[in-house]
Design an enzyme around this catalytic site. Structure first.
Site, PDB file in Angstrom:
ATOM      1  N   SER A 110      11.942   6.938   7.173  1.00  0.00           N
ATOM      2  CA  SER A 110      11.519   6.893   8.532  1.00  0.00           C
ATOM      3  C   SER A 110      11.925   5.205   8.923  1.00  0.00           C
ATOM      4  O   SER A 110      11.657   4.426   8.264  1.00  0.00           O
ATOM      5  CB  SER A 110       9.925   7.026   8.843  1.00  0.00           C
TER       6      SER A 110
ATOM      7  N   GLU B 268       0.790  -1.275   0.029  1.00  0.00           N
ATOM      8  CA  GLU B 268      -0.045   0.041  -0.169  1.00  0.00           C
ATOM      9  C   GLU B 268       0.735   1.199  -0.072  1.00  0.00           C
ATOM     10  O   GLU B 268       1.885   1.304   0.506  1.00  0.00           O
ATOM     11  CB  GLU B 268      -0.957   0.054   1.317  1.00  0.00           C
TER      12      GLU B 268
ATOM     13  N   CYS C 163       6.283  -3.870  16.104  1.00  0.00           N
ATOM     14  CA  CYS C 163       5.424  -2.766  16.827  1.00  0.00           C
ATOM     15  C   CYS C 163       4.122  -2.964  17.315  1.00  0.00           C
ATOM     16  O   CYS C 163       3.316  -3.167  16.219  1.00  0.00           O
ATOM     17  CB  CYS C 163       5.862  -1.386  16.144  1.00  0.00           C
TER      18      CYS C 163
ATOM     19  N   GLY D  18       6.843  -1.706   6.226  1.00  0.00           N
ATOM     20  CA  GLY D  18       7.976  -2.273   6.188  1.00  0.00           C
ATOM     21  C   GLY D  18       9.004  -0.991   7.163  1.00  0.00           C
ATOM     22  O   GLY D  18       8.697   0.000   7.123  1.00  0.00           O
TER      23      GLY D  18
ATOM     24  N   HIS E  82       8.428   7.303  20.143  1.00  0.00           N
ATOM     25  CA  HIS E  82       7.257   6.900  20.725  1.00  0.00           C
ATOM     26  C   HIS E  82       7.473   6.691  22.392  1.00  0.00           C
ATOM     27  O   HIS E  82       6.332   6.587  23.153  1.00  0.00           O
ATOM     28  CB  HIS E  82       6.470   5.884  20.052  1.00  0.00           C
TER      29      HIS E  82
ATOM     30  N   SER F 291      10.981   6.819  14.525  1.00  0.00           N
ATOM     31  CA  SER F 291       9.980   6.767  15.526  1.00  0.00           C
ATOM     32  C   SER F 291      10.230   6.445  16.779  1.00  0.00           C
ATOM     33  O   SER F 291      10.889   5.128  16.910  1.00  0.00           O
ATOM     34  CB  SER F 291       9.045   5.454  14.550  1.00  0.00           C
TER      35      SER F 291
END
Length: 332
Positions: free
Chosen positions: A175, A72, A96, A143, A200, A198
Protein backbone atom coordinates in the site's frame (compact mmCIF):
# COMPACT_ATOMS: atom_id res chain seq x y z
CA UNK A 1 36.76 -20.06 6.28
CA UNK A 2 37.90 -23.23 4.55
CA UNK A 3 34.51 -24.95 4.98
CA UNK A 4 32.87 -26.99 2.23
CA UNK A 5 30.43 -25.16 -0.06
CA UNK A 6 27.33 -27.09 1.01
CA UNK A 7 27.67 -25.59 4.51
CA UNK A 8 26.65 -22.20 3.08
CA UNK A 9 23.44 -23.75 1.71
CA UNK A 10 22.71 -25.33 5.09
CA UNK A 11 23.16 -22.02 6.92
CA UNK A 12 21.05 -20.25 4.31
CA UNK A 13 18.22 -22.76 4.87
CA UNK A 14 18.42 -22.29 8.64
CA UNK A 15 18.15 -18.51 8.24
CA UNK A 16 15.48 -18.19 5.53
CA UNK A 17 13.45 -21.41 5.43
CA UNK A 18 13.51 -22.33 9.12
CA UNK A 19 13.81 -18.72 10.36
CA UNK A 20 16.46 -19.73 12.88
CA UNK A 21 17.85 -16.95 15.09
CA UNK A 22 20.44 -18.90 17.10
CA UNK A 23 23.57 -20.59 15.70
CA UNK A 24 23.35 -23.27 18.43
CA UNK A 25 20.06 -24.49 16.92
CA UNK A 26 21.72 -25.22 13.55
CA UNK A 27 21.97 -28.89 14.47
CA UNK A 28 23.38 -30.24 11.19
CA UNK A 29 26.49 -28.03 11.53
CA UNK A 30 29.49 -29.26 13.50
CA UNK A 31 29.99 -27.76 16.95
CA UNK A 32 33.33 -26.12 15.99
CA UNK A 33 31.67 -24.46 12.99
CA UNK A 34 28.80 -23.19 15.16
CA UNK A 35 31.34 -21.74 17.61
CA UNK A 36 33.23 -20.04 14.76
CA UNK A 37 30.00 -18.55 13.42
CA UNK A 38 29.08 -17.26 16.90
CA UNK A 39 32.51 -15.67 17.27
CA UNK A 40 32.35 -13.89 13.91
CA UNK A 41 28.69 -13.12 13.20
CA UNK A 42 25.46 -12.04 14.86
CA UNK A 43 21.89 -12.74 13.75
CA UNK A 44 20.07 -9.44 14.11
CA UNK A 45 16.68 -10.95 14.82
CA UNK A 46 13.49 -8.98 15.42
CA UNK A 47 11.87 -9.80 18.77
CA UNK A 48 8.32 -9.42 20.07
CA UNK A 49 8.38 -6.72 22.74
CA UNK A 50 4.74 -6.98 23.77
CA UNK A 51 1.40 -8.08 22.30
CA UNK A 52 -2.19 -7.04 22.89
CA UNK A 53 -5.26 -9.03 21.86
CA UNK A 54 -8.39 -7.15 20.81
CA UNK A 55 -11.98 -8.19 21.58
CA UNK A 56 -12.26 -9.11 17.85
CA UNK A 57 -9.16 -11.40 18.09
CA UNK A 58 -6.83 -8.94 16.32
CA UNK A 59 -3.31 -9.07 17.79
CA UNK A 60 -1.10 -5.98 17.80
CA UNK A 61 2.59 -6.48 18.58
CA UNK A 62 5.44 -4.09 19.13
CA UNK A 63 8.75 -5.43 17.86
CA UNK A 64 12.24 -4.51 19.04
CA UNK A 65 14.93 -4.18 16.37
CA UNK A 66 18.65 -4.87 16.87
CA UNK A 67 19.41 -1.17 17.40
CA UNK A 68 16.69 -0.62 20.01
CA UNK A 69 14.16 0.97 17.66
CA UNK A 70 10.57 -0.23 17.97
CA UNK A 71 7.95 -0.87 15.26
CA UNK A 72 4.45 -2.34 15.24
CA UNK A 73 2.71 -5.10 13.29
CA UNK A 74 -0.76 -6.63 13.42
CA UNK A 75 -2.36 -10.05 12.91
CA UNK A 76 -5.88 -9.62 11.50
CA UNK A 77 -7.94 -12.83 11.72
CA UNK A 78 -11.18 -13.21 9.75
CA UNK A 79 -13.20 -16.37 9.11
CA UNK A 80 -11.57 -16.97 5.72
CA UNK A 81 -8.06 -15.54 6.11
CA UNK A 82 -5.19 -14.69 8.44
CA UNK A 83 -3.50 -11.44 7.43
CA UNK A 84 -0.22 -9.97 8.66
CA UNK A 85 0.02 -6.18 8.51
CA UNK A 86 3.73 -5.25 8.52
CA UNK A 87 5.75 -2.05 8.82
CA UNK A 88 8.34 -0.92 6.27
CA UNK A 89 9.96 2.00 8.14
CA UNK A 90 10.64 3.09 11.72
CA UNK A 91 8.18 5.97 11.82
CA UNK A 92 7.24 7.78 8.60
CA UNK A 93 8.44 10.83 6.66
CA UNK A 94 5.00 11.49 5.18
CA UNK A 95 2.72 13.68 7.27
CA UNK A 96 -0.79 12.47 6.46
CA UNK A 97 -2.99 14.47 8.83
CA UNK A 98 -5.27 11.58 9.84
CA UNK A 99 -2.59 8.95 10.60
CA UNK A 100 -0.85 8.48 13.95
CA UNK A 101 2.38 7.26 12.32
CA UNK A 102 2.48 10.50 10.30
CA UNK A 103 3.07 12.42 13.54
CA UNK A 104 6.27 10.44 14.24
CA UNK A 105 9.67 11.15 12.77
CA UNK A 106 11.12 8.64 10.31
CA UNK A 107 14.14 7.14 12.04
CA UNK A 108 15.24 4.77 9.27
CA UNK A 109 14.13 2.27 6.66
CA UNK A 110 13.67 -1.34 7.70
CA UNK A 111 16.01 -3.88 6.19
CA UNK A 112 14.46 -6.69 4.14
CA UNK A 113 15.15 -9.25 6.87
CA UNK A 114 13.37 -7.07 9.46
CA UNK A 115 10.23 -7.05 7.31
CA UNK A 116 10.61 -10.80 6.74
CA UNK A 117 11.00 -11.36 10.52
CA UNK A 118 7.73 -9.52 11.22
CA UNK A 119 5.95 -11.94 8.87
CA UNK A 120 7.57 -14.94 10.57
CA UNK A 121 6.63 -13.75 14.07
CA UNK A 122 3.04 -12.87 13.10
CA UNK A 123 2.66 -16.22 11.29
CA UNK A 124 3.78 -17.92 14.50
CA UNK A 125 1.06 -16.05 16.40
CA UNK A 126 -1.57 -17.22 13.88
CA UNK A 127 -0.51 -20.84 14.35
CA UNK A 128 -0.18 -20.68 18.15
CA UNK A 129 -3.29 -18.61 18.96
CA UNK A 130 -5.70 -19.68 16.21
CA UNK A 131 -4.19 -22.90 14.79
CA UNK A 132 -4.34 -21.44 11.29
CA UNK A 133 -1.59 -20.60 8.80
CA UNK A 134 -0.95 -17.06 7.62
CA UNK A 135 -2.71 -16.52 4.28
CA UNK A 136 -2.06 -12.87 3.37
CA UNK A 137 0.41 -10.04 3.95
CA UNK A 138 -0.30 -6.32 3.66
CA UNK A 139 2.44 -3.68 3.75
CA UNK A 140 0.14 -1.26 5.54
CA UNK A 141 1.89 -0.81 8.90
CA UNK A 142 4.24 2.02 9.81
CA UNK A 143 6.02 3.82 6.99
CA UNK A 144 5.72 4.28 3.22
CA UNK A 145 6.88 1.08 1.46
CA UNK A 146 7.78 2.82 -1.81
CA UNK A 147 10.23 5.09 0.04
CA UNK A 148 11.98 1.90 1.16
CA UNK A 149 11.84 0.41 -2.32
CA UNK A 150 14.85 -1.91 -2.22
CA UNK A 151 14.09 -3.18 1.30
CA UNK A 152 10.45 -3.80 0.40
CA UNK A 153 11.30 -5.56 -2.89
CA UNK A 154 13.97 -7.77 -1.35
CA UNK A 155 11.62 -8.73 1.51
CA UNK A 156 8.95 -9.76 -1.02
CA UNK A 157 11.57 -11.80 -2.88
CA UNK A 158 12.53 -13.66 0.32
CA UNK A 159 8.90 -14.15 1.39
CA UNK A 160 7.88 -15.56 -2.00
CA UNK A 161 11.06 -17.54 -2.79
CA UNK A 162 10.89 -21.36 -2.74
CA UNK A 163 13.96 -21.24 -0.47
CA UNK A 164 12.25 -18.60 1.69
CA UNK A 165 8.67 -18.58 3.02
CA UNK A 166 7.33 -19.73 -0.37
CA UNK A 167 4.21 -17.54 -0.25
CA UNK A 168 2.37 -16.64 -3.46
CA UNK A 169 2.96 -13.04 -4.60
CA UNK A 170 -0.79 -12.65 -5.20
CA UNK A 171 -1.33 -12.96 -1.46
CA UNK A 172 0.78 -9.85 -0.82
CA UNK A 173 -0.48 -6.26 -1.09
CA UNK A 174 1.79 -3.22 -0.93
CA UNK A 175 0.00 0.00 0.00
CA UNK A 176 1.30 3.45 -0.95
CA UNK A 177 0.26 7.03 -0.22
CA UNK A 178 1.12 7.68 -3.86
CA UNK A 179 4.64 8.29 -5.19
CA UNK A 180 4.19 8.45 -8.95
CA UNK A 181 7.74 7.67 -10.09
CA UNK A 182 7.96 4.64 -7.78
CA UNK A 183 4.60 3.32 -9.01
CA UNK A 184 6.11 3.46 -12.52
CA UNK A 185 9.16 1.61 -11.20
CA UNK A 186 6.86 -1.17 -9.93
CA UNK A 187 5.62 -1.40 -13.52
CA UNK A 188 9.16 -1.55 -14.90
CA UNK A 189 9.96 -4.31 -12.42
CA UNK A 190 6.77 -6.14 -13.51
CA UNK A 191 5.81 -6.98 -9.95
CA UNK A 192 3.34 -9.78 -9.31
CA UNK A 193 2.05 -8.63 -5.92
CA UNK A 194 -1.01 -6.37 -5.52
CA UNK A 195 -0.85 -2.59 -5.32
CA UNK A 196 -3.16 -0.47 -3.17
CA UNK A 197 -3.26 3.34 -3.31
CA UNK A 198 -4.41 5.30 -0.25
CA UNK A 199 -6.51 7.86 -2.10
CA UNK A 200 -8.97 9.35 0.46
CA UNK A 201 -9.92 12.24 -1.85
CA UNK A 202 -10.26 12.42 -5.62
CA UNK A 203 -9.69 16.14 -6.01
CA UNK A 204 -6.32 17.79 -5.49
CA UNK A 205 -7.49 20.55 -3.15
CA UNK A 206 -8.90 18.12 -0.59
CA UNK A 207 -6.10 15.59 -1.01
CA UNK A 208 -3.42 18.30 -0.51
CA UNK A 209 -5.13 19.22 2.74
CA UNK A 210 -4.88 15.77 4.32
CA UNK A 211 -1.94 14.26 2.40
CA UNK A 212 0.88 16.78 1.71
CA UNK A 213 2.58 14.16 -0.54
CA UNK A 214 -0.10 15.05 -3.11
CA UNK A 215 1.50 18.45 -3.70
CA UNK A 216 4.40 16.72 -5.51
CA UNK A 217 2.30 13.76 -6.71
CA UNK A 218 -0.95 15.20 -8.07
CA UNK A 219 -3.91 13.04 -9.01
CA UNK A 220 -3.04 13.52 -12.69
CA UNK A 221 0.54 12.34 -12.07
CA UNK A 222 -0.79 9.34 -10.12
CA UNK A 223 -3.31 8.50 -12.85
CA UNK A 224 -0.53 8.48 -15.47
CA UNK A 225 1.69 6.35 -13.24
CA UNK A 226 -1.13 3.88 -12.59
CA UNK A 227 -1.89 3.55 -16.32
CA UNK A 228 1.80 2.84 -16.95
CA UNK A 229 1.85 0.33 -14.07
CA UNK A 230 -1.25 -1.46 -15.41
CA UNK A 231 0.10 -1.58 -18.97
CA UNK A 232 3.25 -3.29 -17.68
CA UNK A 233 1.75 -5.67 -15.09
CA UNK A 234 -1.95 -6.15 -16.01
CA UNK A 235 -2.62 -6.02 -12.25
CA UNK A 236 -5.83 -4.29 -11.17
CA UNK A 237 -5.35 -1.67 -8.45
CA UNK A 238 -7.15 -1.18 -5.12
CA UNK A 239 -8.07 2.34 -4.05
CA UNK A 240 -8.40 2.85 -0.31
CA UNK A 241 -10.79 5.59 0.72
CA UNK A 242 -11.55 6.72 4.27
CA UNK A 243 -14.87 8.58 4.41
CA UNK A 244 -14.42 11.48 6.87
CA UNK A 245 -17.41 13.26 8.39
CA UNK A 246 -18.13 16.57 6.61
CA UNK A 247 -14.96 16.38 4.53
CA UNK A 248 -15.17 13.82 1.71
CA UNK A 249 -18.49 12.07 2.39
CA UNK A 250 -20.84 13.74 -0.11
CA UNK A 251 -22.14 12.27 -3.37
CA UNK A 252 -20.02 14.90 -5.21
CA UNK A 253 -16.94 13.25 -3.64
CA UNK A 254 -18.19 9.84 -4.77
CA UNK A 255 -18.65 11.22 -8.32
CA UNK A 256 -15.03 12.43 -8.35
CA UNK A 257 -13.85 9.04 -7.09
CA UNK A 258 -15.91 7.15 -9.70
CA UNK A 259 -14.34 9.32 -12.39
CA UNK A 260 -10.83 8.61 -11.09
CA UNK A 261 -11.63 4.88 -11.11
CA UNK A 262 -12.02 5.00 -14.91
CA UNK A 263 -8.24 5.35 -15.37
CA UNK A 264 -7.39 1.68 -14.61
CA UNK A 265 -9.21 -1.56 -13.73
CA UNK A 266 -9.71 -1.26 -9.99
CA UNK A 267 -11.81 -1.82 -6.91
CA UNK A 268 -12.48 0.51 -3.98
CA UNK A 269 -12.15 -0.36 -0.31
CA UNK A 270 -14.05 2.13 1.82
CA UNK A 271 -12.36 2.12 5.21
CA UNK A 272 -13.87 3.10 8.53
CA UNK A 273 -11.88 5.91 10.16
CA UNK A 274 -10.25 5.28 13.51
CA UNK A 275 -9.90 8.55 15.43
CA UNK A 276 -6.53 9.49 16.93
CA UNK A 277 -5.79 11.99 19.71
CA UNK A 278 -3.63 14.15 17.43
CA UNK A 279 -6.29 14.90 14.80
CA UNK A 280 -9.87 16.18 14.72
CA UNK A 281 -11.20 13.87 12.01
CA UNK A 282 -14.15 11.61 12.76
CA UNK A 283 -15.79 8.80 10.85
CA UNK A 284 -18.69 9.62 8.54
CA UNK A 285 -22.22 8.60 9.54
CA UNK A 286 -23.08 4.99 8.69
CA UNK A 287 -25.88 5.97 6.28
CA UNK A 288 -23.54 8.41 4.49
CA UNK A 289 -20.99 5.61 4.03
CA UNK A 290 -23.71 3.30 2.66
CA UNK A 291 -24.99 5.96 0.23
CA UNK A 292 -21.41 6.64 -0.90
CA UNK A 293 -20.79 2.93 -1.54
CA UNK A 294 -24.12 2.50 -3.32
CA UNK A 295 -23.36 5.41 -5.65
CA UNK A 296 -20.02 3.85 -6.60
CA UNK A 297 -21.63 0.45 -7.21
CA UNK A 298 -24.26 2.15 -9.37
CA UNK A 299 -21.38 3.49 -11.49
CA UNK A 300 -20.02 -0.05 -11.95
CA UNK A 301 -17.18 0.30 -9.43
CA UNK A 302 -16.49 -2.82 -7.35
CA UNK A 303 -16.81 -1.46 -3.81
CA UNK A 304 -16.24 -3.07 -0.41
CA UNK A 305 -16.88 -1.42 2.95
CA UNK A 306 -14.17 -2.50 5.39
CA UNK A 307 -15.13 -2.40 9.04
CA UNK A 308 -12.45 -1.54 11.53
CA UNK A 309 -10.44 -4.24 13.30
CA UNK A 310 -8.49 -3.93 16.57
CA UNK A 311 -9.72 -0.40 17.30
CA UNK A 312 -9.82 -1.01 21.05
CA UNK A 313 -6.06 -1.67 21.16
CA UNK A 314 -5.04 1.07 18.67
CA UNK A 315 -4.27 -1.62 16.08
CA UNK A 316 -6.64 -0.34 13.41
CA UNK A 317 -5.77 1.46 10.17
CA UNK A 318 -3.93 4.73 10.85
CA UNK A 319 -3.52 4.07 14.59
CA UNK A 320 -0.03 2.55 14.69
CA UNK A 321 2.34 4.69 16.75
CA UNK A 322 4.71 3.68 19.53
CA UNK A 323 3.31 5.19 22.71
CA UNK A 324 5.62 3.79 25.37
CA UNK A 325 7.83 6.57 26.71
CA UNK A 326 10.89 4.34 26.94
CA UNK A 327 10.71 3.48 23.24
CA UNK A 328 12.25 6.83 22.27
CA UNK A 329 9.47 7.11 19.67
CA UNK A 330 6.70 9.02 21.35
CA UNK A 331 3.61 9.93 19.36
CA UNK A 332 1.19 10.92 22.11
Amino acid sequence: MGEQGFRAKQIYEWLWVKSCTDFDQMSNLSKPLRETLKANFEIRAVNVRQSQISADRTIKSSFTLYDGNVIEGVLIPTPDRMTACVSSQVGCSLTCKFCATGYMDRKRNLQADEIYDQVVLIAKQAEEKYQQPLTNIVYMGMGEPLLNYSGMMKSVERITAPDGLNMAAKRITVSTAGIAKMIKKLGDDEVRFNLALSLHAANDKKRNEIMPINEQNSLQALAEALKYYYAKTKNAVTFEYIVFHNFNDEIQDAKELAKFCKHVPCKVNIIEYNPIALADFVNAEADKIDQFAEYLRGQGVITNVRRSRGKDIDAACGQLAIKEKDADLVAD
